[in-house]
Structures are given as structure tokens and as C-alpha cells.
Design a protein around this motif. Sequence first.
Motif, PDB file in Angstrom:
ATOM      1  N   GLU A 171       1.145  -1.101  -0.389  1.00 45.67           N
ATOM      2  CA  GLU A 171       0.394   0.107   0.329  1.00 45.67           C
ATOM      3  C   GLU A 171       1.155   1.085   0.001  1.00 45.67           C
ATOM      4  O   GLU A 171       1.051   1.572   0.557  1.00 45.67           O
ATOM      5  N   PHE A 172       1.054   1.407  -1.243  1.00 48.51           N
ATOM      6  CA  PHE A 172       2.236   2.906  -1.483  1.00 48.51           C
ATOM      7  C   PHE A 172       1.618   4.077  -2.863  1.00 48.51           C
ATOM      8  O   PHE A 172       0.226   3.254  -3.915  1.00 48.51           O
ATOM      9  N   THR A 173       1.430   5.093  -2.375  1.00 44.44           N
ATOM     10  CA  THR A 173       1.237   5.768  -3.936  1.00 44.44           C
ATOM     11  C   THR A 173       2.547   6.477  -4.649  1.00 44.44           C
ATOM     12  O   THR A 173       2.932   6.742  -3.364  1.00 44.44           O
ATOM     13  N   ARG A 232       3.213   9.566  -6.861  1.00 44.88           N
ATOM     14  CA  ARG A 232       2.807  10.950  -6.890  1.00 44.88           C
ATOM     15  C   ARG A 232       3.825  12.582  -7.383  1.00 44.88           C
ATOM     16  O   ARG A 232       4.797  11.476  -7.658  1.00 44.88           O
ATOM     17  N   LYS A 286      -3.428   2.429  -8.938  1.00 41.39           N
ATOM     18  CA  LYS A 286      -3.627   2.671  -7.585  1.00 41.39           C
ATOM     19  C   LYS A 286      -1.841   2.963  -7.334  1.00 41.39           C
ATOM     20  O   LYS A 286      -2.417   3.928  -6.622  1.00 41.39           O
ATOM     21  N   TYR A 287      -0.926   2.743  -8.022  1.00 39.15           N
ATOM     22  CA  TYR A 287      -0.127   2.964  -7.795  1.00 39.15           C
ATOM     23  C   TYR A 287       1.028   4.227  -7.488  1.00 39.15           C
ATOM     24  O   TYR A 287       1.862   4.600  -7.306  1.00 39.15           O
ATOM     25  N   THR A 296       7.299  10.006  -3.313  1.00 36.39           N
ATOM     26  CA  THR A 296       6.605   8.492  -3.198  1.00 36.39           C
ATOM     27  C   THR A 296       6.091   8.211  -1.224  1.00 36.39           C
ATOM     28  O   THR A 296       6.420   8.488  -0.402  1.00 36.39           O
ATOM     29  N   ASP A 330       0.470   4.429   2.749  1.00 36.89           N
ATOM     30  CA  ASP A 330      -0.333   5.003   2.923  1.00 36.89           C
ATOM     31  C   ASP A 330      -1.037   4.819   3.871  1.00 36.89           C
ATOM     32  O   ASP A 330      -1.698   5.566   4.816  1.00 36.89           O
ATOM     33  N   ALA A 331      -0.125   4.206   4.566  1.00 38.61           N
ATOM     34  CA  ALA A 331      -0.533   3.434   6.638  1.00 38.61           C
ATOM     35  C   ALA A 331       0.312   5.095   7.782  1.00 38.61           C
ATOM     36  O   ALA A 331       0.002   4.990   8.052  1.00 38.61           O
ATOM     37  N   PRO A 343       1.145   8.603   5.894  1.00 39.25           N
ATOM     38  CA  PRO A 343       1.389   9.081   4.947  1.00 39.25           C
ATOM     39  C   PRO A 343       1.886  10.967   5.754  1.00 39.25           C
ATOM     40  O   PRO A 343       2.454  11.691   5.273  1.00 39.25           O
TER      41      PRO A 343
END
Length: 446
Positions: free
Chosen positions: A160-162, A164, A269-270, A291, A294-295, A297
Motif C-alpha cells: 500500500e503505497f502511492t 505521486r 492505484k500505485y 512516494t 498509505d499507512a 502519510p
Amino acid sequence: MNQPQLITPRTLKGFRDYPPEVMIPRERLIDTARRVYRSYGFSPIDTPALEYLEILAGKGGEETDKQLYKFQDHGRRWVGLRFDLTVPLARFAAQHINRLGVPLKRYHIAAVWRGENTQRGRYREFMQCDFDTIGTRSNAADVETVLVIHDLMRQLGFEEFTVRVNNRMILSGLLELLGLSDCSAAVLRALDKLAKIGPERVAEEMVSTAGATDEQARQILRLAEISGTNDEVLRQVEPLVSGSATGTEGVAKLKELLDAVAAAGVQEKYVVPDVSIARGLDYYTGTVFETFLDALPDIGSVCSGGRYDNLAELYTKQELPGVGASLGVDRLLAAMEELGMIEKVATTAPVFIPYFDKDRLHDYLKLAAAVRAAGIGVEVFPEPKKLGAQLKYADRRGFRVALIAGEDEFRNATCRVKDLQSAQQQDVPLQSDAADVIAAVKGILG
């Protein structure tokens, strides 16, 4: 005779020691990064910790200049400790590119120094773990940078990461339309603080330091309100920069990047567009990346970077555009520890052999050698102490398996293989090659 006064052992503020239980996961993280970088064809380099001050000064912005560790050396030359690995890369490329050729794909893992206020997971001396591609303006290199970040996060165990992404050309186009091009550096530095200080204080800083009006600041901050799917975000951005060729090109490049990343199999989603991302350093010119976990931020970006097409022009007349990113090793380790992703061990060897029969040292060493030959790390305790004391040592250090053999076991040609996590144990035949013992150890280690 007077005893010398003892010096209180301590570290400087913002600096830290790294005991084994910290260094082991740190090295594992770096080994993973190295493996991922190499899988894309990046090669290692290194540069000096000290550079001439003129190499470093003015390259990262006013705030970075304030954080520089600088002094005169014994030759009365002004020098500075590198504050990142990108500026030394620009100097390195300008100095060596004719021999190395382009594109130059390098990774660099080393310490950097910034005299900034300490924060969670951030110190004044910290490790950066960079990879860059020098010598091409192709958006394909930007796409590959995103793919490396994605693979790196997955290999480190994050689901769970993003990542951007934005393009500075979009921001430049908007500032051009608002008549703020001449003060873009101050505006973007303020915008980069959005996640830390919030929109109201960012707007105040744009007005006070960049000379923007309240309405201009509001127009810029509209970028942070854009949300939706990747396509929806791009559709909302297009009218904001309509009339600016620079901004329109930035939107097109960002769309091209997102489409290519999706074509490479990365889930949407990534990797998401975030047109409010500016990145604080002045040398970025195109794509920028941040980067977030999600848990967690609030811990900030754990892998950031972007495109810098003009950085090396201060050192050479040759065009050397570049793009890359940096993994924040210490910040990411702090996050992994908080998320319970780090195994608490203080040993690099999973197997422990207690030495409690003082006449059997040669047998213990022979057994250890056989297990090591099978590719498994082993530590033999150096003194013939009581077994209980040695097993307490093994538990404290985090060993997985103990191979226990005393006078009775050697006489019967057996070895007790104990799983130190479950406390289960079994007696295994002990041959000269220790084949059954090794098989039992592998079964425990998985």
C-alpha cells in the motif's frame, strides 16, 4: 598520579550510532535497492564527501545553502560536505561523460549532510540511495524511473503505497499565465510545503516572499483540490494551463508517462498524478516524483526525485539532461519499524552452535564449517560456558536455530537441532558431512 578525566561518550545532535539491530535491516534495505537498480542496468559510482564549495553552493536553493556544512580546509580552500548525491553527479558527469558515454545510468549509495532541524526518521547525517539516467530528454527515462520506484517498494514488502507524479512544466505554465514567472522559485518552494504547513500558511508565504496576490495564491492552490481518476485529473488540469504552450506540453508529457506506466503492468492505484507537487529543490525542470506510504502519510515522501535538464550546464557546455530519484533510507526504515516490518535481530548468522564441551572445539568448528559450506551462516560461541547461559545469549541476539551437541551426542553421532522461536527440537543423525543436520536447519529456515 592524577587519573585523566573521562570523556562523556555522546553523539552530536542530529547524528546517531547504528548498532547491529539497526544496521542489519538497513543493509538488507540497501541490498534490495542495489538489486533492483542493477536489474534495470544501473551501474555503481562513488564521489568524494567533500566538494569545492562552488560546486555545491546555489544548486539546491536558499534553504539548502543555509544547511550546508562548509569550512576552509588546511589549504584555505572553501569546501562543503555534499547535501545530496545529485549535484555531485552533475559535476561527475561533466568531468567524465566523454569517456563514459551517454546515456549514463548510475546508482550511488552514500551518506550526505544537511544542518537542518531533526525530525522523525530524519537526521543531519543520512544515507541516500540514488539512481539517475544522464544524457537523454526522452520521457521513456522518466517512465523507467517510476517503474524502478514501483519495483523497489514492492521488493521491500510494501503493498500500500502511492507514487505521486507531476510535471514542473504544468506549474511553470500556470505561473506564466498568472504573471508570476519571475518569482517562480519562491512560489514553488512555498508550494512544496503544502503537506507540512497547510494551504493557508502556503498562501501567506506566496504573498510575503514571492509577491503574489491573494487571488494568485488561491489560483495556484486550486491545484491541490483536483482529484479523481488519472484521466479525470488530467482533464481538470488542461483548462487551467490553456493558453500556455509550456503548461500544455507538461500535461501531455504527464499523460504519456501515466499511459506508459500502465502499459508496463503497474496498477493505477500505485502511480497517480498530483499537480500540486513542486519539489523544493530549484534544479527540477520536468517530471517530479514523491512516494508516500498509505499507512503512514505523515512521515513524508520516502522516495523522491525528478527531471533536471539544466543542472550540469554550470560545469560543461555539453547538454547533459538527467532524471532520477532518491530512496530515503533512514526515513523508510523508521516507517518499517513503526509498521512492524523489521525483524529484531542482532546477528547476521541464523544458526548458533553453543560450545559447552571444552574438549570438543574441533568438532564444533567442523560442524560449523559443514553448515557454512551449505550457504548458511553459523556462529560458534567462543568460550566453553554453561549451555543455559549460551542459549540466553542466542535468544538475545535473535538466532533462529541452535545446534546442540555435548559428550553424549558426539558419542551417539547425533545433534540436537532446536528451533529457537518455537522451542521445538529434534535429535538428528550427525554424519561427517552433516547432511541430515543441514536438511533439518533448512526445514526450519524455510
